[in-house]
Design an enzyme around this catalytic site. Sequence first.
Site: not given
Length: 390
Positions: A99, A273
């Site tokens: 994140h 990701r």
Amino acid sequence: MPHATPMRLATTIRPYDWGSVTALPELFGTEPTGEPQAELWMGAHPGAPSTAGGVPLNELIARDPAATLGERCAERFGPVLPYLLKVLAIERPLSLQVHPTTAQAEAGYADENARGIPMDDYTRTYKDASHKPEMVCALTPFHGLCGFRSPEAAAGLLDRLGVPGLRPWIETLRAGEPAQALRTVFAAMLDDAARPLRAEAEAALLASPDPDLAVHAGIARACPGDPGIVAALLLHHVTLRPGEALYLGAGVPHAYLGGIGVEIMANSDNVLRCGLTTKHVDVPELMRVVDFAPSGPHLVEPAAGGPGAYDYRPPAPEFALTRYELTGADAHTLPGGVPGIVLCVEGEARLGDDLTLRPGQSAFVPAAVPSPRVSGKGTAYLARPGAFTK
């Protein structure tokens, strides 16, 4: 006074492919739908806002921030609920992810907007302009990957695979400056040119009787051919017993692998990701925001908040979590003047005299509710802003 009573929430369950078909129905006593039930969302994120009385929670908050959020919360975070609460039911690995910081999220969100990438486009990476620190508290035995091992430990694990082609990565990990060595090897592992070597390492994992490699062999069985399988060997494996909690800040690579947990985070859906997923992968952007410094898992020890109350206070101003073990005796007074969400996970939780929650049910407690109290017999969680936690 408007918004002066707790409001029952209607919530959304996300059917992501890594979710369990049976775990949430068994936990909450509901009928299975036949599809995975991965994430139960409770909050006001525009991607899947909960509703109260048929009105989306983000709209209710926008109409009257002072009553719903309270002056302190609205002044600190603006006219939005600063956190998002979830229940995760994990059957197979989640994506290997990271994140961003607030600055990275703001820049990435502005860039994708400027390039005209629609919010629902598959290739969209930044869904909002917020960072996404998060904490998961285990309801059942729970495990995942979190943070980089020391380069020496990672090299030792790779060495035990017995694959000669891995020697350059092993030597880099043992000889280089730690963060740079991890960056170099992690990038090489994800590169398309490494596909044959990854396949060889994956085969070795699946054939290995080494108990220290068993978790990674399970990842390989769940995600065959995925580039994240070998990269996951660089991360710590962490296990949580029920009631234990793990905090993840910006830049920390992680992947949850199995179990059921209550997760709370900043009100964001920004996920970058690089593997173990069928969703959009953005390796260049992930490499830009990952913190490659070796780091152990950040476990959050609950503090006693009175008999039967356990406070989890991570270093994030947007959220804190309290677990209440309700015995049917005295009621617990909830923090007042701030927006809360109460979730029942076992038994029965009563808010005031009029609202009863059963497993899987939740309610929004506006800041204007005077002296909110929870009682009953079971287990409930309270989500609230962390900035005002004493």
